[in-house]
Enzyme design. Sequence first.
Site, mmCIF file in Angstrom:
data_model
loop_
_atom_site.group_PDB
_atom_site.id
_atom_site.type_symbol
_atom_site.label_atom_id
_atom_site.label_comp_id
_atom_site.label_asym_id
_atom_site.label_seq_id
_atom_site.Cartn_x
_atom_site.Cartn_y
_atom_site.Cartn_z
ATOM 1 N N CYS A 115 0.820 -1.205 0.000
ATOM 2 C CA CYS A 115 0.000 0.000 0.000
ATOM 3 C C CYS A 115 0.862 1.266 0.000
ATOM 4 O O CYS A 115 1.568 1.526 -0.968
ATOM 5 C CB CYS A 115 -0.970 -0.047 1.186
ATOM 6 S SG CYS A 115 -2.410 1.032 1.010
ATOM 7 N N HIS A 116 0.833 2.062 1.064
ATOM 8 C CA HIS A 116 1.614 3.297 1.146
ATOM 9 C C HIS A 116 3.029 3.054 1.679
ATOM 10 O O HIS A 116 3.850 3.975 1.695
ATOM 11 C CB HIS A 116 0.907 4.317 2.045
ATOM 12 C CG HIS A 116 -0.292 4.937 1.413
ATOM 13 N ND1 HIS A 116 -1.509 4.294 1.348
ATOM 14 C CD2 HIS A 116 -0.460 6.134 0.811
ATOM 15 C CE1 HIS A 116 -2.382 5.086 0.745
ATOM 16 N NE2 HIS A 116 -1.779 6.203 0.406
#
Length: 181
Positions: A106-107
């Site tokens: 994800c991030h």
Amino acid sequence: MRIAFLTAPEGVEQVELTDPWTSVSEAGHQPVLVSTKPGHIQAFNHLDKADTFPVDAVVGQVEAESFDGLVLPGGVANPDFLRMDERAVSFVQSFFRQGRPVAAICHAPWILVEADAVRGRTLTSWPSLRTDITNAGGTWVDEQVRLDQGQNKLITSRKPDDLKAFCEAILTEFGEGVFRK
């Protein structure tokens, strides 16, 4: 295998921590929660507070040599806090210098950008990181899970929906290269 899970004291997306943690643990390996502060971390379900988890080790007091791999869970705030902590960035860089496998979802690739670990690599992430990865010299792809073999294995995934494939890749790829002596 002993696998470090690096998180900030708050902001980690709970499922991106707990699903890989459970996969590693159920496969008979030892997950270790490493954070920038002792005590507990506060996980989130997107923007809502979720559970807390006890920290096993603090960055700056452990070294990459004591782990077989590194997992970087996402959440928007988690990698943003980590990339502002020099000890956390250095901890991540040490896995790359030593050729140890790293997985980020994800991030989480934000801390890889800060650690200058994406240059010449192909990876995926949450779509909003595309420009950051590209500007840091990496190639961004929109794939469920991406394995880049570079100097060390780098496994990346885009989002919680990719967790099954992400966890399978961690177990497969980390297991092929045990670095502990």
